[in-house]
Design a protein around this motif. Structure first.
Motif, mmCIF file in Angstrom:
data_model
loop_
_atom_site.group_PDB
_atom_site.id
_atom_site.type_symbol
_atom_site.label_atom_id
_atom_site.label_comp_id
_atom_site.label_asym_id
_atom_site.label_seq_id
_atom_site.Cartn_x
_atom_site.Cartn_y
_atom_site.Cartn_z
ATOM 1 N N ASP A 24 5.903 13.692 2.526
ATOM 2 C CA ASP A 24 5.893 13.135 3.876
ATOM 3 C C ASP A 24 5.772 11.621 3.781
ATOM 4 O O ASP A 24 4.758 11.093 3.318
ATOM 5 N N CYS A 25 6.814 10.940 4.207
ATOM 6 C CA CYS A 25 6.874 9.476 4.143
ATOM 7 C C CYS A 25 6.059 8.900 5.307
ATOM 8 O O CYS A 25 6.350 9.168 6.465
ATOM 9 N N THR A 26 5.051 8.115 4.993
ATOM 10 C CA THR A 26 4.201 7.511 6.019
ATOM 11 C C THR A 26 4.504 6.015 6.124
ATOM 12 O O THR A 26 5.211 5.447 5.277
ATOM 13 N N ALA A 27 3.941 5.386 7.118
ATOM 14 C CA ALA A 27 4.079 3.930 7.238
ATOM 15 C C ALA A 27 3.486 3.248 6.012
ATOM 16 O O ALA A 27 4.017 2.235 5.530
ATOM 17 N N THR A 28 2.421 3.812 5.472
ATOM 18 C CA THR A 28 1.812 3.259 4.256
ATOM 19 C C THR A 28 2.773 3.362 3.078
ATOM 20 O O THR A 28 2.909 2.409 2.302
ATOM 21 N N THR A 29 3.445 4.498 2.934
ATOM 22 C CA THR A 29 4.437 4.670 1.863
ATOM 23 C C THR A 29 5.492 3.577 1.946
ATOM 24 O O THR A 29 5.855 2.966 0.937
ATOM 25 N N VAL A 30 5.997 3.343 3.141
ATOM 26 C CA VAL A 30 7.058 2.351 3.354
ATOM 27 C C VAL A 30 6.538 0.940 3.082
ATOM 28 O O VAL A 30 7.138 0.180 2.310
ATOM 29 N N ALA A 31 5.429 0.580 3.694
ATOM 30 C CA ALA A 31 4.904 -0.787 3.579
ATOM 31 C C ALA A 31 4.446 -1.099 2.156
ATOM 32 O O ALA A 31 4.734 -2.182 1.634
ATOM 33 N N PHE A 32 3.714 -0.167 1.523
ATOM 34 C CA PHE A 32 3.250 -0.426 0.151
ATOM 35 C C PHE A 32 4.430 -0.558 -0.814
ATOM 36 O O PHE A 32 4.383 -1.345 -1.753
ATOM 37 N N GLY A 33 5.490 0.230 -0.591
ATOM 38 C CA GLY A 33 6.686 0.096 -1.429
ATOM 39 C C GLY A 33 7.315 -1.278 -1.285
ATOM 40 O O GLY A 33 7.744 -1.891 -2.253
ATOM 41 N N ALA A 34 7.348 -1.777 -0.056
ATOM 42 C CA ALA A 34 7.898 -3.116 0.182
ATOM 43 C C ALA A 34 7.014 -4.185 -0.466
ATOM 44 O O ALA A 34 7.510 -5.120 -1.095
ATOM 45 N N ILE A 35 5.702 -4.018 -0.333
ATOM 46 C CA ILE A 35 4.775 -4.976 -0.944
ATOM 47 C C ILE A 35 4.928 -4.976 -2.464
ATOM 48 O O ILE A 35 5.004 -6.029 -3.099
ATOM 49 N N ALA A 36 4.987 -3.783 -3.051
ATOM 50 C CA ALA A 36 5.081 -3.666 -4.506
ATOM 51 C C ALA A 36 6.354 -4.299 -5.052
ATOM 52 O O ALA A 36 6.367 -4.797 -6.183
ATOM 53 N N THR A 37 7.404 -4.315 -4.258
ATOM 54 C CA THR A 37 8.676 -4.882 -4.709
ATOM 55 C C THR A 37 8.906 -6.290 -4.150
ATOM 56 O O THR A 37 10.002 -6.837 -4.259
ATOM 57 N N ARG A 38 7.856 -6.848 -3.542
ATOM 58 C CA ARG A 38 7.883 -8.209 -2.999
ATOM 59 C C ARG A 38 8.982 -8.411 -1.951
ATOM 60 O O ARG A 38 9.592 -9.461 -1.856
ATOM 61 N N ASP A 39 9.211 -7.371 -1.189
ATOM 62 C CA ASP A 39 10.212 -7.411 -0.125
ATOM 63 C C ASP A 39 9.480 -7.703 1.177
ATOM 64 O O ASP A 39 8.836 -6.830 1.751
ATOM 65 N N ILE A 40 9.596 -8.935 1.653
ATOM 66 C CA ILE A 40 8.853 -9.333 2.852
ATOM 67 C C ILE A 40 9.660 -9.163 4.140
ATOM 68 O O ILE A 40 9.175 -9.502 5.215
ATOM 69 N N ARG A 41 10.853 -8.614 4.046
ATOM 70 C CA ARG A 41 11.655 -8.434 5.258
ATOM 71 C C ARG A 41 10.928 -7.508 6.225
ATOM 72 O O ARG A 41 10.445 -6.446 5.839
ATOM 73 N N PRO A 42 10.819 -7.921 7.484
ATOM 74 C CA PRO A 42 9.959 -7.214 8.439
ATOM 75 C C PRO A 42 10.371 -5.786 8.777
ATOM 76 O O PRO A 42 9.532 -5.005 9.226
ATOM 77 N N MET A 43 11.604 -5.395 8.556
ATOM 78 C CA MET A 43 12.001 -4.026 8.903
ATOM 79 C C MET A 43 11.335 -2.976 8.016
ATOM 80 O O MET A 43 11.411 -1.786 8.290
ATOM 81 N N HIS A 44 10.607 -3.454 6.964
ATOM 82 C CA HIS A 44 9.903 -2.542 6.069
ATOM 83 C C HIS A 44 8.396 -2.517 6.309
ATOM 84 O O HIS A 44 7.682 -1.810 5.600
ATOM 85 N N HIS A 45 7.912 -3.280 7.299
ATOM 86 C CA HIS A 45 6.470 -3.242 7.585
ATOM 87 C C HIS A 45 6.123 -3.494 9.046
ATOM 88 O O HIS A 45 4.999 -3.254 9.463
#
Length: 160
Positions: A24-45
């Motif tokens: 189950d993909c949560t907002a935390t799954t999405v946001a932490f993945g973006a943080i871990a890959t240094r992707d600051i684009r807002p559509m991921h958090h």
């Protein structure tokens, strides 16, 4: 505590299904993945940005995060000696926070290269509500026996 699985090349054949991975993909799954890959684009958090600016239902997994999930799925199947050689995937749709991802895979080809490394080609898809959001073809090296370890291969012995 369960024993660590070490799948060997001789145990794999064309047509073998890999056990499903359901998550189950949560907002935390999405946001932490973006943080871990240094992707600051807002559509991921930023849900407001994703919905109002991008016109989508929620924040969604970025590409490197999705690649991680494919790697996890394949190495959960192979065990720690499985070594990913190549991976190519095609994103048909997005995986959003709140979606249930189901990874399904099947072995499409097995072969041994000139250096004696055993390879399995696996086709994987990520399903959300029965629809394939992403498809992937991966080539993963598997140990030939208990004494072999693809992670120790280099130079001419490693031809992914």
């Amino acid at each position: 505590m369960s024993e660590i699985k070490n799948l060997e090349f001789g145990q794999v054949k064309v047509g073998d299904a890999i056990p499903d991975l359901v998550y189950d993909c949560t907002a935390t799954t999405v946001a932490f993945g973006a943080i871990a890959t240094r992707d600051i684009r807002p559509m991921h958090h930023d849900r407001d940005f994703a919905q109002k600016r991008n016109g989508v239902k929620d924040i969604f997994l970025n590409t490197p995060n999705l690649a991680h999930w494919f790697e996890r799925y394949l190495t959960d199947w192979s065990g720690p000696k499985g070594r990913l050689g190549r991976m190519k995937f095609f994103m048909r749709g997005s995986v959003f926070a709140g979606d249930r991802m189901t990874f399904q895979g099947v072995v499409e080809k097995v072969d041994t290269d000139a250096a004696g490394c055993g390879w399995a080609q696996v086709d994987v898809k990520v399903l959300v509500e029965g629809n394939a959001m992403t498809t992937c073809t991966a080539r993963i090296a598997l140990p030939n026996d208990a004494g072999d370890n693809p992670w120790q291969r280099s130079g001419d012995a490693w031809q992914p």
